[in-house]
Design a protein around this motif. Structure first.
Motif, PDB file in Angstrom:
ATOM      1  N   GLU A   1       0.829  -1.204   0.000  1.00  0.00           N
ATOM      2  CA  GLU A   1       0.000   0.000   0.000  1.00  0.00           C
ATOM      3  C   GLU A   1       0.865   1.256   0.000  1.00  0.00           C
ATOM      4  OE1 GLU A   1      -2.817  -3.159   0.932  1.00  0.00           O
ATOM      5  OE2 GLU A   1      -0.757  -2.752   1.535  1.00  0.00           O
ATOM      6  N   GLU A   2       1.941   1.229   0.763  1.00  0.00           N
ATOM      7  CA  GLU A   2       2.806   2.409   0.872  1.00  0.00           C
ATOM      8  C   GLU A   2       3.536   2.713  -0.435  1.00  0.00           C
ATOM      9  OE1 GLU A   2       2.634  -0.039   3.069  1.00  0.00           O
ATOM     10  OE2 GLU A   2       1.758   1.018   4.783  1.00  0.00           O
TER      11      GLU A   2
ATOM     12  N   GLU B   1       0.790   3.947  -3.152  1.00  0.00           N
ATOM     13  CA  GLU B   1       0.164   5.258  -2.950  1.00  0.00           C
ATOM     14  C   GLU B   1       0.742   6.359  -3.835  1.00  0.00           C
ATOM     15  OE1 GLU B   1      -0.161   8.667   0.494  1.00  0.00           O
ATOM     16  OE2 GLU B   1       0.090   6.583   1.138  1.00  0.00           O
TER      17      GLU B   1
ATOM     18  N   LEU C   1      -1.295   8.507  -6.744  1.00  0.00           N
ATOM     19  CA  LEU C   1      -1.487   9.941  -6.526  1.00  0.00           C
ATOM     20  C   LEU C   1      -0.887  10.779  -7.656  1.00  0.00           C
ATOM     21  CD1 LEU C   1      -0.823  10.352  -2.687  1.00  0.00           C
ATOM     22  CD2 LEU C   1      -3.015  10.083  -3.877  1.00  0.00           C
TER      23      LEU C   1
ATOM     24  N   HIS D   1      -6.885  13.047  -3.584  1.00  0.00           N
ATOM     25  CA  HIS D   1      -5.796  12.383  -2.883  1.00  0.00           C
ATOM     26  C   HIS D   1      -6.221  11.806  -1.538  1.00  0.00           C
ATOM     27  CE1 HIS D   1      -2.144  14.140  -5.260  1.00  0.00           C
ATOM     28  NE2 HIS D   1      -3.093  13.653  -6.045  1.00  0.00           N
ATOM     29  N   ASP D   2      -7.012  12.573  -0.774  1.00  0.00           N
ATOM     30  CA  ASP D   2      -7.462  12.071   0.526  1.00  0.00           C
ATOM     31  C   ASP D   2      -8.369  10.854   0.363  1.00  0.00           C
ATOM     32  OD1 ASP D   2      -6.016  13.941   1.893  1.00  0.00           O
ATOM     33  OD2 ASP D   2      -7.711  15.290   2.252  1.00  0.00           O
TER      34      ASP D   2
ATOM     35  N   ARG E   1      -6.276   7.745  -0.239  1.00  0.00           N
ATOM     36  CA  ARG E   1      -5.702   7.223   1.009  1.00  0.00           C
ATOM     37  C   ARG E   1      -6.767   6.527   1.852  1.00  0.00           C
ATOM     38  NH1 ARG E   1      -3.315  12.558   0.658  1.00  0.00           N
ATOM     39  NH2 ARG E   1      -1.126  12.393  -0.011  1.00  0.00           N
ATOM     40  N   GLU E   2      -7.949   7.106   1.920  1.00  0.00           N
ATOM     41  CA  GLU E   2      -9.031   6.499   2.693  1.00  0.00           C
ATOM     42  C   GLU E   2      -9.396   5.128   2.128  1.00  0.00           C
ATOM     43  OE1 GLU E   2     -13.750   7.332   3.807  1.00  0.00           O
ATOM     44  OE2 GLU E   2     -12.529   8.938   2.933  1.00  0.00           O
TER      45      GLU E   2
ATOM     46  N   LEU F   1      -7.602   3.222   0.061  1.00  0.00           N
ATOM     47  CA  LEU F   1      -6.464   2.310   0.030  1.00  0.00           C
ATOM     48  C   LEU F   1      -6.222   1.658   1.386  1.00  0.00           C
ATOM     49  CD1 LEU F   1      -3.995   1.122  -1.448  1.00  0.00           C
ATOM     50  CD2 LEU F   1      -2.754   3.240  -0.889  1.00  0.00           C
ATOM     51  N   TYR F   2      -6.262   2.455   2.440  1.00  0.00           N
ATOM     52  CA  TYR F   2      -5.887   1.955   3.760  1.00  0.00           C
ATOM     53  C   TYR F   2      -7.068   1.511   4.622  1.00  0.00           C
ATOM     54  CZ  TYR F   2      -1.287   3.927   2.696  1.00  0.00           C
ATOM     55  OH  TYR F   2      -0.075   4.211   2.113  1.00  0.00           O
ATOM     56  N   HIS F   3      -8.292   1.905   4.250  1.00  0.00           N
ATOM     57  CA  HIS F   3      -9.420   1.657   5.149  1.00  0.00           C
ATOM     58  C   HIS F   3     -10.632   1.029   4.475  1.00  0.00           C
ATOM     59  CE1 HIS F   3      -7.314   3.796   8.319  1.00  0.00           C
ATOM     60  NE2 HIS F   3      -7.083   4.793   7.475  1.00  0.00           N
TER      61      HIS F   3
END
Length: 203
Positions: A56-57, A60, A64, A72-73, A76-77, A79-81
């Motif tokens: 994931e890191e 990202e 982006l 972008h936010d 991240r939301e 991808l990670y949650h």
């Protein structure tokens, strides 16, 4: 005789529905939804996470770099949650519990990223599993025959004692080509139980 029941994860045990995740994240604009679907969930990089060549890191910044700043936010939301909250497929936890109580060994075989190790324990059904093998850890994915061979060798299982269920017909066909029994999952725990009983599985 079947002694081991092996489940896929996404859309078999847990819900994996990118459109639902977009709804949950409040992304309503059709163009924004299209961008996020194409550049995140349907991207080659997402598949590379399953294959273990990206995390994931490391994914990202690649995503982006090609989408508007305003999203972008949301990237991240999502991808990670995406796994929060922990939504399971209706009826599957109960079916898995009853199989466990009937004496079967229960396993997970999933194409997934390294983050699977973090979110999986949060799903209540996970407590019934005797083991799991995740594609990113072995650098190969279903339906490649290699992953089924690695799985049975890792857990010292006989292929002809394994029953595999997956929502992908290609993944089930891959297991069957390696000597496993297979059932394609169509979203219904009741239908799956019926098909398992037809194969001699007891509950």
């Amino acid at each position: 005789m079947i002694r081991n029941i092996v489940f896929d994860m996404g859309n078999v045990v847990i819900r994996f529905d990118p459109f639902h995740f977009l709804d949950r994240a409040g992304v309503s604009d059709p163009e924004d939804r299209k961008i996020l679907m194409n550049e995140l969930f349907l991207s080659a990089e997402w598949a590379r996470m399953d294959a273990g060549s990206l995390t994931e890191e490391t994914l990202e910044p690649l995503v982006l770099s090609r989408i508007p700043d305003r999203l972008h936010d949301k990237v991240r939301e999502l991808l990670y949650h995406w796994a929060d909250p922990h939504e399971q497929i209706h009826g599957m936890e109960d079916l898995i519990r009853r199989l466990k109580e009937a004496g079967y060994k229960i396993y997970l075989l999933s194409n997934a990223s390294i983050m699977q190790h973090a979110y999986w324990p949060g799903f209540p059904a996970s407590r019934y599993f005797d083991g799991k093998l995740i594609s990113c850890d072995v650098k190969t994915v279903k339906p490649c025959h290699e992953i089924y061979r690695i799985f049975t060798e890792h857990f010292s299982l006989n292929p002809d004692e394994c029953l595999f269920t997956d929502d992908s017909p290609a993944n089930v066909a891959g297991a069957e080509a390696c000597g496993w029994e297979g059932i394609v999952f169509h979203g219904s725990a009741d239908e799956l139980e019926m098909k398992m009983r037809e194969k001699g599985i007891r509950f």
